[in-house]
Design a protein around this motif. Structure first.
Motif, PDB file in Angstrom:
ATOM      1  N   LEU A   1       0.828  -1.203   0.000  1.00 48.65           N
ATOM      2  CA  LEU A   1       0.000   0.000   0.000  1.00 48.65           C
ATOM      3  C   LEU A   1       0.862   1.252   0.000  1.00 48.65           C
ATOM      4  O   LEU A   1       0.534   2.250  -0.670  1.00 48.65           O
ATOM      5  N   SER A   2       1.977   1.198   0.731  1.00 44.74           N
ATOM      6  CA  SER A   2       2.909   2.329   0.735  1.00 44.74           C
ATOM      7  C   SER A   2       3.499   2.543  -0.656  1.00 44.74           C
ATOM      8  O   SER A   2       3.659   3.678  -1.121  1.00 44.74           O
ATOM      9  N   PHE A   3       3.806   1.430  -1.340  1.00 52.28           N
ATOM     10  CA  PHE A   3       4.346   1.515  -2.695  1.00 52.28           C
ATOM     11  C   PHE A   3       3.341   2.164  -3.645  1.00 52.28           C
ATOM     12  O   PHE A   3       3.699   3.034  -4.446  1.00 52.28           O
ATOM     13  N   ILE A   4       2.083   1.737  -3.555  1.00 50.69           N
ATOM     14  CA  ILE A   4       1.049   2.296  -4.429  1.00 50.69           C
ATOM     15  C   ILE A   4       0.883   3.795  -4.160  1.00 50.69           C
ATOM     16  O   ILE A   4       0.793   4.604  -5.097  1.00 50.69           O
ATOM     17  N   GLY A   5       0.858   4.171  -2.884  1.00 48.44           N
ATOM     18  CA  GLY A   5       0.718   5.584  -2.538  1.00 48.44           C
ATOM     19  C   GLY A   5       1.887   6.407  -3.046  1.00 48.44           C
ATOM     20  O   GLY A   5       1.699   7.489  -3.632  1.00 48.44           O
ATOM     21  N   ALA A   6       3.106   5.903  -2.842  1.00 52.19           N
ATOM     22  CA  ALA A   6       4.296   6.625  -3.300  1.00 52.19           C
ATOM     23  C   ALA A   6       4.311   6.720  -4.823  1.00 52.19           C
ATOM     24  O   ALA A   6       4.671   7.762  -5.389  1.00 52.19           O
ATOM     25  N   SER A   7       3.918   5.638  -5.498  1.00 51.58           N
ATOM     26  CA  SER A   7       3.891   5.634  -6.966  1.00 51.58           C
ATOM     27  C   SER A   7       2.915   6.675  -7.503  1.00 51.58           C
ATOM     28  O   SER A   7       3.205   7.379  -8.474  1.00 51.58           O
ATOM     29  N   MET A   8       1.769   6.794  -6.867  1.00 50.73           N
ATOM     30  CA  MET A   8       0.771   7.763  -7.306  1.00 50.73           C
ATOM     31  C   MET A   8       1.274   9.185  -7.117  1.00 50.73           C
ATOM     32  O   MET A   8       1.075  10.053  -7.985  1.00 50.73           O
ATOM     33  N   LEU A   9       1.937   9.439  -6.000  1.00 51.36           N
ATOM     34  CA  LEU A   9       2.496  10.769  -5.767  1.00 51.36           C
ATOM     35  C   LEU A   9       3.542  11.108  -6.834  1.00 51.36           C
ATOM     36  O   LEU A   9       3.591  12.229  -7.341  1.00 51.36           O
ATOM     37  N   LEU A  10       4.372  10.128  -7.172  1.00 48.38           N
ATOM     38  CA  LEU A  10       5.405  10.346  -8.191  1.00 48.38           C
ATOM     39  C   LEU A  10       4.787  10.561  -9.567  1.00 48.38           C
ATOM     40  O   LEU A  10       5.260  11.392 -10.349  1.00 48.38           O
TER      41      LEU A  10
ATOM     42  N   PHE B   1      12.329   0.616  -6.476  1.00 52.98           N
ATOM     43  CA  PHE B   1      11.692  -0.680  -6.245  1.00 52.98           C
ATOM     44  C   PHE B   1      12.274  -1.495  -5.084  1.00 52.98           C
ATOM     45  O   PHE B   1      11.510  -2.070  -4.303  1.00 52.98           O
ATOM     46  N   PRO B   2      13.610  -1.611  -4.944  1.00 55.64           N
ATOM     47  CA  PRO B   2      14.136  -2.497  -3.886  1.00 55.64           C
ATOM     48  C   PRO B   2      13.667  -2.145  -2.482  1.00 55.64           C
ATOM     49  O   PRO B   2      13.561  -3.025  -1.622  1.00 55.64           O
ATOM     50  N   GLY B   3      13.364  -0.882  -2.231  1.00 55.07           N
ATOM     51  CA  GLY B   3      12.911  -0.479  -0.905  1.00 55.07           C
ATOM     52  C   GLY B   3      11.501  -0.925  -0.580  1.00 55.07           C
ATOM     53  O   GLY B   3      11.042  -0.777   0.554  1.00 55.07           O
TER      54      GLY B   3
ATOM     55  N   TYR C   1       8.211  -7.855 -10.511  1.00 55.45           N
ATOM     56  CA  TYR C   1       7.183  -7.777 -11.553  1.00 55.45           C
ATOM     57  C   TYR C   1       5.823  -7.369 -10.973  1.00 55.45           C
ATOM     58  O   TYR C   1       5.039  -6.678 -11.651  1.00 55.45           O
ATOM     59  N   VAL C   2       5.531  -7.787  -9.759  1.00 54.29           N
ATOM     60  CA  VAL C   2       4.299  -7.331  -9.101  1.00 54.29           C
ATOM     61  C   VAL C   2       4.347  -5.821  -8.902  1.00 54.29           C
ATOM     62  O   VAL C   2       3.381  -5.106  -9.210  1.00 54.29           O
ATOM     63  N   LEU C   3       5.485  -5.320  -8.416  1.00 51.32           N
ATOM     64  CA  LEU C   3       5.640  -3.874  -8.222  1.00 51.32           C
ATOM     65  C   LEU C   3       5.558  -3.136  -9.552  1.00 51.32           C
ATOM     66  O   LEU C   3       4.902  -2.085  -9.658  1.00 51.32           O
ATOM     67  N   GLY C   4       6.199  -3.699 -10.578  1.00 54.74           N
ATOM     68  CA  GLY C   4       6.132  -3.084 -11.901  1.00 54.74           C
ATOM     69  C   GLY C   4       4.715  -3.046 -12.439  1.00 54.74           C
ATOM     70  O   GLY C   4       4.283  -2.042 -13.014  1.00 54.74           O
ATOM     71  N   GLY C   5       3.966  -4.135 -12.236  1.00 51.99           N
ATOM     72  CA  GLY C   5       2.577  -4.183 -12.686  1.00 51.99           C
ATOM     73  C   GLY C   5       1.704  -3.161 -11.964  1.00 51.99           C
ATOM     74  O   GLY C   5       0.861  -2.503 -12.587  1.00 51.99           O
ATOM     75  N   LEU C   6       1.898  -3.035 -10.654  1.00 51.42           N
ATOM     76  CA  LEU C   6       1.137  -2.043  -9.886  1.00 51.42           C
ATOM     77  C   LEU C   6       1.488  -0.621 -10.332  1.00 51.42           C
ATOM     78  O   LEU C   6       0.609   0.236 -10.440  1.00 51.42           O
ATOM     79  N   PHE C   7       2.779  -0.394 -10.612  1.00 52.82           N
ATOM     80  CA  PHE C   7       3.205   0.929 -11.074  1.00 52.82           C
ATOM     81  C   PHE C   7       2.565   1.248 -12.428  1.00 52.82           C
ATOM     82  O   PHE C   7       2.083   2.361 -12.664  1.00 52.82           O
ATOM     83  N   MET C   8       2.537   0.259 -13.320  1.00 55.70           N
ATOM     84  CA  MET C   8       1.912   0.443 -14.634  1.00 55.70           C
ATOM     85  C   MET C   8       0.428   0.758 -14.493  1.00 55.70           C
ATOM     86  O   MET C   8      -0.090   1.670 -15.162  1.00 55.70           O
ATOM     87  N   LEU C   9      -0.266   0.012 -13.630  1.00 59.73           N
ATOM     88  CA  LEU C   9      -1.715   0.171 -13.480  1.00 59.73           C
ATOM     89  C   LEU C   9      -2.057   1.564 -12.966  1.00 59.73           C
ATOM     90  O   LEU C   9      -2.925   2.247 -13.535  1.00 59.73           O
ATOM     91  N   GLN C  10      -1.365   1.993 -11.896  1.00 60.67           N
ATOM     92  CA  GLN C  10      -1.713   3.307 -11.351  1.00 60.67           C
ATOM     93  C   GLN C  10      -1.321   4.429 -12.323  1.00 60.67           C
ATOM     94  O   GLN C  10      -2.035   5.431 -12.438  1.00 60.67           O
ATOM     95  N   ALA C  11      -0.209   4.253 -13.055  1.00 62.49           N
ATOM     96  CA  ALA C  11       0.208   5.270 -14.021  1.00 62.49           C
ATOM     97  C   ALA C  11      -0.815   5.393 -15.144  1.00 62.49           C
ATOM     98  O   ALA C  11      -1.165   6.509 -15.569  1.00 62.49           O
ATOM     99  N   LEU C  12      -1.310   4.244 -15.634  1.00 60.60           N
ATOM    100  CA  LEU C  12      -2.307   4.268 -16.701  1.00 60.60           C
ATOM    101  C   LEU C  12      -3.592   4.948 -16.230  1.00 60.60           C
ATOM    102  O   LEU C  12      -4.192   5.744 -16.965  1.00 60.60           O
ATOM    103  N   LEU C  13      -4.006   4.644 -15.006  1.00 64.21           N
ATOM    104  CA  LEU C  13      -5.226   5.256 -14.472  1.00 64.21           C
ATOM    105  C   LEU C  13      -5.075   6.771 -14.345  1.00 64.21           C
ATOM    106  O   LEU C  13      -5.969   7.537 -14.733  1.00 64.21           O
ATOM    107  N   ILE C  14      -3.933   7.208 -13.839  1.00 60.47           N
ATOM    108  CA  ILE C  14      -3.721   8.653 -13.651  1.00 60.47           C
ATOM    109  C   ILE C  14      -3.567   9.358 -14.989  1.00 60.47           C
ATOM    110  O   ILE C  14      -4.161  10.423 -15.227  1.00 60.47           O
ATOM    111  N   PHE C  15      -2.764   8.781 -15.908  1.00 60.82           N
ATOM    112  CA  PHE C  15      -2.607   9.390 -17.229  1.00 60.82           C
ATOM    113  C   PHE C  15      -3.944   9.473 -17.962  1.00 60.82           C
ATOM    114  O   PHE C  15      -4.239  10.466 -18.636  1.00 60.82           O
ATOM    115  N   SER C  16      -4.750   8.415 -17.859  1.00 64.21           N
ATOM    116  CA  SER C  16      -6.061   8.409 -18.520  1.00 64.21           C
ATOM    117  C   SER C  16      -6.973   9.466 -17.912  1.00 64.21           C
ATOM    118  O   SER C  16      -7.727  10.140 -18.636  1.00 64.21           O
ATOM    119  N   LEU C  17      -6.912   9.608 -16.607  1.00 61.71           N
ATOM    120  CA  LEU C  17      -7.717  10.634 -15.942  1.00 61.71           C
ATOM    121  C   LEU C  17      -7.280  12.028 -16.390  1.00 61.71           C
ATOM    122  O   LEU C  17      -8.124  12.912 -16.613  1.00 61.71           O
TER     123      LEU C  17
END
Length: 205
Positions: A7-16, A133-135, A149-165
């Motif tokens: 969850l921390s990763f998803i939150g940080a990814s969205m902020l970035l 990612f390693p952190g 790959y799980v982290l990469g997939g989550l990063f892709m998903l949130q990026a696509l959602l934000i870019f689309s928005l």
């Protein structure tokens, strides 16, 4: 599995992702000039390139992590220092969020390819993923490569959602930037705080 880290990763990814940069500005410009569909296709191309960078980091770092816990700590330390360096560069910069509305209209498949190549051919993305990612590895039992790959997939998903928005709300974003000339100074402080905050989290997680 540590879901708090995920969850921390998803939150940080969205902020970035929401921090104005070349990718999100290009998506915004395509949407404003040619239409929302073109912005979304650009987004798909950009996030597809993340697979390549994720693979480079997954194969390279996973091999190193098997050798020593000290190497793992060194990689995390590099990540924290790199993010602090990005915060310093942001502090020293005079960057402005400018929207170039004169974007050439391309066929959708060509636009997808261009977005993909923009991402893949940017070596800074791999360096950033290596720092980021390693952190956020979330399990001591699951295969390290799978976790990347799980982290990469989550990063892709949130990026696509934000870019689309951003594409769907492109007109509103453009109007906001025109009405708020102080936006640049505020986003600069926001970027510095995000980089420093994630660096601290990576170092002490």
């Amino acid at each position: 599995m540590n879901y708090e880290i995920l969850l921390s990763f998803i939150g940080a990814s969205m902020l970035l992702t929401i921090m104005p940069g070349p990718d999100i500005i290009y998506v915004l410009a395509q949407s404003m000039t040619n239409g929302k569909k073109y912005g979304i296709v650009t987004s798909l191309g950009l996030v597809s390139g993340i697979l390549i960078h994720t693979s480079l980091v997954a194969f390279g770092v996973s091999a190193l992590l098997k050798q020593s816990e000290n190497i793992f700590f060194a990689i995390k330390l590099f990540g924290a220092i790199y993010l602090l360096y990005l915060a310093y560069l942001t502090f020293k910069s005079d960057e402005e969020v400018l929207i170039n509305t004169k974007v050439d209209k391309k066929r959708l498949i060509k636009l997808f390819k261009q977005g993909f190549l923009m991402n893949v051919l940017n070596p800074k993305v791999s360096i950033f993923f290596l720092a980021f990612f390693p952190g956020f590895l979330y399990s001591s039992s699951q295969n390290t490569m799978v976790q990347f790959y799980v982290l990469g997939g989550l990063f892709m998903l949130q990026a696509l959602l934000i870019f689309s928005l951003v594409s769907l709300l492109s007109g509103n974003f453009a109007d906001y930037l025109k009405r708020h000339p102080t936006f640049n100074s505020k986003i600069k402080l926001f970027k510095i705080l995000v980089f420093v905050g994630i660096a601290i989290f990576i170092l002490f997680s």
